[in-house]
Motif scaffolding. Structure first.
Motif, PDB file in Angstrom:
ATOM      1  N   LEU A  12       0.835  -1.207   0.000  1.00 54.14           N
ATOM      2  CA  LEU A  12       0.000   0.000   0.000  1.00 54.14           C
ATOM      3  C   LEU A  12       0.865   1.250   0.000  1.00 54.14           C
ATOM      4  O   LEU A  12       0.573   2.227  -0.717  1.00 54.14           O
ATOM      5  N   ASP A  13       1.929   1.247   0.784  1.00 48.19           N
ATOM      6  CA  ASP A  13       2.820   2.414   0.832  1.00 48.19           C
ATOM      7  C   ASP A  13       3.514   2.642  -0.503  1.00 48.19           C
ATOM      8  O   ASP A  13       3.668   3.788  -0.955  1.00 48.19           O
TER       9      ASP A  13
ATOM     10  N   GLY B 228       1.737   7.520  -6.401  1.00 46.28           N
ATOM     11  CA  GLY B 228       0.662   8.406  -6.833  1.00 46.28           C
ATOM     12  C   GLY B 228      -0.705   7.779  -6.943  1.00 46.28           C
ATOM     13  O   GLY B 228      -1.643   8.429  -7.420  1.00 46.28           O
ATOM     14  N   ALA B 229      -0.858   6.538  -6.507  1.00 47.69           N
ATOM     15  CA  ALA B 229      -2.182   5.913  -6.530  1.00 47.69           C
ATOM     16  C   ALA B 229      -3.038   6.471  -5.398  1.00 47.69           C
ATOM     17  O   ALA B 229      -2.534   7.045  -4.426  1.00 47.69           O
ATOM     18  N   ARG B 230      -4.343   6.293  -5.505  1.00 45.68           N
ATOM     19  CA  ARG B 230      -5.280   6.730  -4.470  1.00 45.68           C
ATOM     20  C   ARG B 230      -5.514   5.551  -3.529  1.00 45.68           C
ATOM     21  O   ARG B 230      -6.161   4.579  -3.903  1.00 45.68           O
ATOM     22  N   VAL B 231      -4.986   5.637  -2.326  1.00 47.37           N
ATOM     23  CA  VAL B 231      -5.082   4.546  -1.359  1.00 47.37           C
ATOM     24  C   VAL B 231      -6.079   4.931  -0.282  1.00 47.37           C
ATOM     25  O   VAL B 231      -5.936   5.957   0.389  1.00 47.37           O
ATOM     26  N   ASP B 232      -7.104   4.103  -0.120  1.00 45.62           N
ATOM     27  CA  ASP B 232      -8.139   4.323   0.888  1.00 45.62           C
ATOM     28  C   ASP B 232      -8.268   3.035   1.694  1.00 45.62           C
ATOM     29  O   ASP B 232      -8.907   2.080   1.254  1.00 45.62           O
ATOM     30  N   GLY B 233      -7.637   3.017   2.880  1.00 46.63           N
ATOM     31  CA  GLY B 233      -7.599   1.781   3.646  1.00 46.63           C
ATOM     32  C   GLY B 233      -6.773   0.756   2.890  1.00 46.63           C
ATOM     33  O   GLY B 233      -5.593   0.989   2.617  1.00 46.63           O
TER      34      GLY B 233
ATOM     35  N   PHE C 169      -6.544   3.842  -9.306  1.00 43.55           N
ATOM     36  CA  PHE C 169      -5.559   4.451 -10.193  1.00 43.55           C
ATOM     37  C   PHE C 169      -6.267   5.288 -11.254  1.00 43.55           C
ATOM     38  O   PHE C 169      -7.323   4.910 -11.767  1.00 43.55           O
ATOM     39  N   GLU C 170      -5.652   6.383 -11.604  1.00 42.35           N
ATOM     40  CA  GLU C 170      -6.133   7.156 -12.743  1.00 42.35           C
ATOM     41  C   GLU C 170      -5.939   6.355 -14.022  1.00 42.35           C
ATOM     42  O   GLU C 170      -5.009   5.532 -14.113  1.00 42.35           O
TER      43      GLU C 170
ATOM     44  N   HIS D 262      -2.442   5.026 -15.526  1.00 38.36           N
ATOM     45  CA  HIS D 262      -1.379   5.071 -14.526  1.00 38.36           C
ATOM     46  C   HIS D 262      -0.708   3.702 -14.355  1.00 38.36           C
ATOM     47  O   HIS D 262       0.525   3.596 -14.347  1.00 38.36           O
ATOM     48  N   VAL D 263      -1.510   2.658 -14.216  1.00 49.27           N
ATOM     49  CA  VAL D 263      -0.926   1.333 -13.997  1.00 49.27           C
ATOM     50  C   VAL D 263      -0.118   0.899 -15.212  1.00 49.27           C
ATOM     51  O   VAL D 263       0.982   0.346 -15.074  1.00 49.27           O
ATOM     52  N   ARG D 264      -0.631   1.151 -16.399  1.00 51.44           N
ATOM     53  CA  ARG D 264       0.119   0.795 -17.614  1.00 51.44           C
ATOM     54  C   ARG D 264       1.466   1.513 -17.640  1.00 51.44           C
ATOM     55  O   ARG D 264       2.487   0.918 -18.016  1.00 51.44           O
ATOM     56  N   ALA D 265       1.490   2.757 -17.210  1.00 50.11           N
ATOM     57  CA  ALA D 265       2.758   3.495 -17.172  1.00 50.11           C
ATOM     58  C   ALA D 265       3.721   2.873 -16.162  1.00 50.11           C
ATOM     59  O   ALA D 265       4.935   2.804 -16.404  1.00 50.11           O
ATOM     60  N   LEU D 266       3.201   2.398 -15.013  1.00 52.92           N
ATOM     61  CA  LEU D 266       4.058   1.751 -14.019  1.00 52.92           C
ATOM     62  C   LEU D 266       4.638   0.442 -14.531  1.00 52.92           C
ATOM     63  O   LEU D 266       5.703   0.012 -14.075  1.00 52.92           O
TER      64      LEU D 266
END
Length: 508
Positions: free
Chosen positions: A67-68, A74-79, A84-85, A88-92
Motif C-alpha cells: 500500500l505504501d 501516486g495511486a489513491r489509497v483508501d484503507g 488508479f487514474e 497510470h498502472v500501464r505506465a508503471l
C-alpha cells in the motif's frame, strides 16, 4: 518390377533406423500469431480495465508495504483499497522487459520468455494422481519426483514446473523444501519456487542461490506463481511472495483466476478486461519493488455450466478469452502465460479429455502465448495429474511445436531430384530425397498406433491410454539423474535438513 524393387530396397535400408527419432528441435515459432480482435475491440477492453482500476480498485489485504509503495507512486489509497487514474498502472508497467532469459542449471536448457519463443511446462497443483493400475489416490513425494523426472526426459517440455502435484505425505510447511530439492537435483530445466508463505519463498530463493550463486544477482533462474484472489484482491501471502521474488530479481508470473459468472461477469470481454486489470496491478508492484524485474502476464480462466455451476475447460468462450489476453499482453509489452494448456474437466484420460485439451491448446499456441502451463497431465479440472494423460499430452505438445515451425520452401524442400529418379505412376519411397529426410520429415508420436486392425488386435487391442502406461514406465526405468557437484548437492540436503529441524509438523 521396378516399383517393387524400390519398395524392397527401402524396407531393407530403413530397418537399420527403426528407433523413433524426434523431428527438428523447436527453436521458436515461425508462423505468425493469430489476432482474434481488431484495434477497436482491444482498445475497448483496455478502457474497461482502466475503468475497473479507477472506479472499483484493487484491495491489498494485510500488506502495508505494498500500500505504501502504491501511495508513493501516486495511486489513491483508501484503507486497503487502491485506485488508479486511467493509464497510470500501464505506465508503471513500462519498465518490465518484453523478453528475458530464464537460466537453467544446464545452460543448453535455458529458455527465453517473450518474442517468438514458446515454453511448455507440466500441470500444476494437483492434490491427486491417477494411473490405470492404481487408480485415483492422493499424491506423494514419490509421485512428485516421478513427474519431475518425466518432464526432464520429455523433449516437448522446456520447464520442470512448480508444484506439479501436492506431496500430501509431507507436512504442508515442509513440502516446499522437498519439492525444491527435487527440481534442483532431478532435473536441469527451469523451475518454479514456493509462494505459499513468505518464509517458503525465501527458502526457495536461498536453495536456488546454493546452486546458481552470483548468477542470481543479475539473472532470473526461477519463477513465482502469484495467484490473484479474484475478484480484485491480493492477500498478504501472495503480495508478500511477489515482493520477495521481485527483490531478488526473479521472475514473477501474475495470474488472476476468473471463472466467468462467479469471479467476474460471464462474457469473454469482461473476463479479459478484469484479468488485464488485476494482472497489471501485480506487474506494477513488481516494478515498484525492482524496476525491470522480469514478469509474465498470466491468466487462468474458465467458463461454467450455468445450469450446474460445474467448471468447464476447453470451451470456445474460454479459448477466445485466451486469444484476446495474448494480444493484450503483447500490447502491454510483456511475455504472456496462457490461460489454457491441455486442460479438461474429464475424470479419465478419454476422448473428452483429449477433445477439451486439444481445443484449449490450439487457441493457446496459435494466439502467440509465450509460456504454457498445464501442458501435460491435467485431469478433473486440475484436481488430478494422470500418468497416462501426461504421456498422451506429450505427443500432442510435440505435434503442436512442429506445427508452429511451419515448413520450408527452399530448393531442397521441393525435391526436384526425386522426380528424375522416378517416373509417372511410380512411388518416391526409395529416392535419395526421401532417404535424406525420412527421420526428420514428420513428427513421430510415441504412442499412436497407425497399423491395420488385424495387427492391433493381435497385439492385444491396446487403447492409447494403455500404450501410454507402458511408455511412462519405460521412461522412468530409463531415467538417469543429471550430474551435480557433490558439494552443492550436500549443501542443499543440509539446508533442507536444518530447516525441517526448525519446524514443527503442520498438516493443515
Amino acid at each position: 518390377m521396378p516399383q517393387r524393387r524400390r519398395s524392397s530396397t527401402r524396407r531393407g535400408r530403413l530397418t537399420r533406423h527403426n528407433t523413433p527419432v524426434q523431428s527438428t528441435p523447436f527453436t521458436g515459432r515461425k508462423i505468425p500469431a493469430y489476432d482474434l480482435l481488431d484495434e477497436t475491440a482491444l482498445a475497448r477492453i483496455e478502457d474497461q480495465a482502466d475503468w475497473i482500476l479507477d472506479k472499483i480498485g484493487v484491495e491489498f489485504r494485510g500488506d502495508q508495504t505494498a500500500l505504501d509503495l502504491f501511495a508513493q507512486a501516486g495511486a489513491r489509497v483508501d484503507g486497503e483499497r487502491v485506485r488508479f487514474e486511467p493509464g497510470h498502472v500501464r505506465a508503471l508497467c513500462a519498465t518490465a522487459p518484453s523478453a528475458f532469459h530464464l537460466h537453467a542449471r544446464d545452460p543448453a536448457k535455458t529458455v527465453t520468455l517473450g518474442g517468438d519463443n514458446v515454453v511448455l511446462m507440466p500441470g500444476y497443483g494437483s492434490p491427486f494422481v491417477s494411473d490405470l493400475a492404481n487408480g485415483r489416490r492422493y499424491a506423494t513425494l514419490g509421485d512428485f519426483r516421478n513427474f519431475v523426472k518425466l518432464a526432464y526426459l520429455a523433449p516437448a517440455l522446456h520447464h520442470s514446473g512448480g508444484t506439479v502435484v501436492e506431496p500430501t505425505d509431507v507436512p504442508v510447511n515442509k513440502r516446499h523444501l522437498d519439492m525444491m530439492l527435487a527440481h534442483l537435483t532431478l532435473s536441469t530445466k527451469p523451475f518454479m519456487g514456493s509462494v505459499t508463505a513468505p518464509e517458503r519463498a525465501r527458502d526457495s530463493i536461498e536453495m536456488a542461490r546454493l546452486v546458481f550463486g552470483e548468477v542470481m544477482e543479475c539473472h532470473a533462474v526461477m519463477q513465482a506463481n502469484i495467484n490473484v484472489n479474484s475478484p480484485l484482491i491480493y492477500d498478504d501471502t501472495m503480495s508478500s511472495a511477489l515482493r520477495i521474488y521481485a527483490e531478488a530479481g526473479q521472475c514473477v508470473c501474475v495470474s488472476p483466476a476468473i471463472f466467468a459468472g462467479a469471479m467476474g461477469p460471464l462474457s469473454p470481454a469482461a473476463v479479459a478486461a478484469q484479468t488485464l486489470a488485476e494482472a497489471m496491478v501485480g506487474i506494477a508492484l513488481a516494478q515498484l519493488v525492482r524496476p525491470s524485474c522480469p514478469v509474465v502476464l498470466g491468466s487462468f480462466h474458465s467458463s461454467m455450466n450455468l445450469r450446474t455451476g460445474a467448471l468447464t475447460f476447453g470451451s470456445p468462450e474460454a479459448n477466445m478469452t485466451t486469444m484476446a489476453l495474448t494480444q493484450l499482453g503483447r500490447r502491454l509489452g510483456v511475455p504472456v502465460r496462457s490461460g489454457g494448456g491441455q486442460i479438461t474437466a474429464s475424470n479419465a484420460p478419454d476422448g473428452q479429455a483429449m477433445q477439451d485439451s486439444t481445443g484449449a491448446m490450439w487457441s493457446t499456441l496459435l494466439s502467440g502465448a509465450h509460456q504454457v502451463w498445464h501442458a501435460a497431465g491435467w485431469l478433473e479440472g486440475g484436481l488430478v495429474m494422470s500418468y497416462e494423460k501426461f504421456i498422451m499430452d506429450l505427443d500432442h505438445c510435440g505435434a503442436m511445436l512442429k506445427l508452429l515451425q511451419g515448413f520450408d520452401t527452399d530448393d531442397e524442400a521441393f525435391g526436384r531430384d526425386a522426380y528424375f529418379e522416378t517416373g509417372p505412376g511410380e512411388n518416391f519411397l526409395s529416392t535419395r530425397h526421401t532417404l535424406r529426410h525420412y527421420t526428420t520429415a514428420n513428427f513421430e508420436p510415441q504412442i499412436s498406433d497407425a497399423g491395420p486392425f488385424e495387427t492391433w488386435s493381435e497385439n492385444g487391442a491396446l487403447t492409447a491410454d494403455q500404450r501410454a502406461t507402458a511408455r511412462w514406465h519405460q521412461m522412468l526405468a530409463d531415467y538417469q539423474q543429471p550430474e551435480m557437484k557433490p558439494g552443492i548437492q550436500a549443501a542443499l540436503e543440509d539446508f533442507v535438513s536444518e530447516r525441517k529441524a526448525q519446524m514443527p509438523d503442520e498438516w493443515y
